[in-house]
Design an enzyme around this catalytic site. Sequence first.
Site, mmCIF file in Angstrom:
data_model
loop_
_atom_site.group_PDB
_atom_site.id
_atom_site.type_symbol
_atom_site.label_atom_id
_atom_site.label_comp_id
_atom_site.label_asym_id
_atom_site.label_seq_id
_atom_site.Cartn_x
_atom_site.Cartn_y
_atom_site.Cartn_z
ATOM 1 N N LYS A 158 0.766 -6.395 -1.507
ATOM 2 C CA LYS A 158 0.646 -6.603 -0.059
ATOM 3 C C LYS A 158 -0.633 -5.984 0.470
ATOM 4 C CE LYS A 158 2.019 -4.115 3.576
ATOM 5 N NZ LYS A 158 2.891 -3.292 4.444
ATOM 6 N N LYS A 205 2.869 -13.083 5.419
ATOM 7 C CA LYS A 205 3.700 -12.130 6.177
ATOM 8 C C LYS A 205 3.167 -12.080 7.600
ATOM 9 C CE LYS A 205 5.391 -7.362 6.183
ATOM 10 N NZ LYS A 205 5.978 -6.314 5.352
ATOM 11 N N GLU A 252 -0.895 -10.452 4.875
ATOM 12 C CA GLU A 252 -0.303 -9.979 6.139
ATOM 13 C C GLU A 252 -1.347 -9.745 7.232
ATOM 14 O OE1 GLU A 252 1.767 -6.185 5.988
ATOM 15 O OE2 GLU A 252 2.582 -6.458 7.994
#
Length: 341
Positions: free
Chosen positions: A136, A219, A177
């Site tokens: 991430k 995300k 994200e």
Amino acid sequence: MKIENLESVARKLVAPGKGILAADESTPTIEKRLKSIGVASTEENRRAYRDVLFTTAGVGEFISGVILFDETIRQKTRDGRTFVAALEQEGIIPGIKVDKGAKPMANFPGEKITEGLDGLRERLAEYRQLGARFAKWRAVIGIGEKIPTRRCIETNAELLARYAALCQEADLVPIVEPEVLMDGSHAIERHFDVTEQTLQSVFHALAEYRVALEAMLLKPNMVLSGKDCAQQAPVQEVAEATVLCMKRVVPAAVPGLVFLSGGQTDLRATEHLNAMNRLDQVPWQLSFSYGRALQAPVLKAWKGEPANVADAQQAFHHRAFCNSKARFGKYTEDMETAKAA
Ligand code: 13P
């Protein structure tokens, strides 16, 4: 071949009824969370807290993956298993946060740029070795009088794309994200516009850097009224605005959207996810990758006391269960008062 393996991991992470637990708070962030319950942020307390989350029996029915932090991926459970092994035994896929945080952007007051590309190829190889299967990277876009600027959006988008390309090279599924913050007094329309522009930039950059969209997850933030806006959009409006915004810009090849909670209450985050999953069909799985919205009740129940571990695990199991129901649009308010399933 490799991309096919990555695609299969990405699809498992958004399997129906399942979502991701973000437990990748950096040391300063977890310190804040522990402080809020009067617990000192020692390495052992950070480990003990993550132990509560990762050894919750049965949670693998609702949680597909957990995002770890650099310190956490190297730690062990009370009974001596690596956290990675404990998660795998529960059928949960381990992941890792690989950015080095959002830092002030020089010459751009109030804006942030995420660092962490230097040495990333080597760090990804090590994390893959330690058992991570996905990663991430979080970019942060703020809303204010003169922000965000186009430069801030585009540079963050480019960094996300370079990170994603390196992940796929290293056999890790990138979670991309770009978080447009809910801080501020703006109306939901402004959050919609900034989210749309940001995602347009992100998908443009991902294409430029040849990232395989079927082997990544997005995300995103939900589209919300600013936290301090007097007029708070109701749940149904948030759900419709969020899905419309995503439909405009997210290609159908992306297997799933794993929403962040971003400071919403745990119940509200579940309600929004539920309402989105009740709308007309969309090309992607609509799932969650919540940090605070899954952990707030766990922290409150635990308070750093070994005697409270069972209650804290019950609280985590219950939130995970409710969000799992929301994945099917089958969450109802009375589940909050009924005994946790
Ligand atoms: P929140 O759900 O608390 O926003 O955290 C998700 C996350 O991983 C932010 O990077």
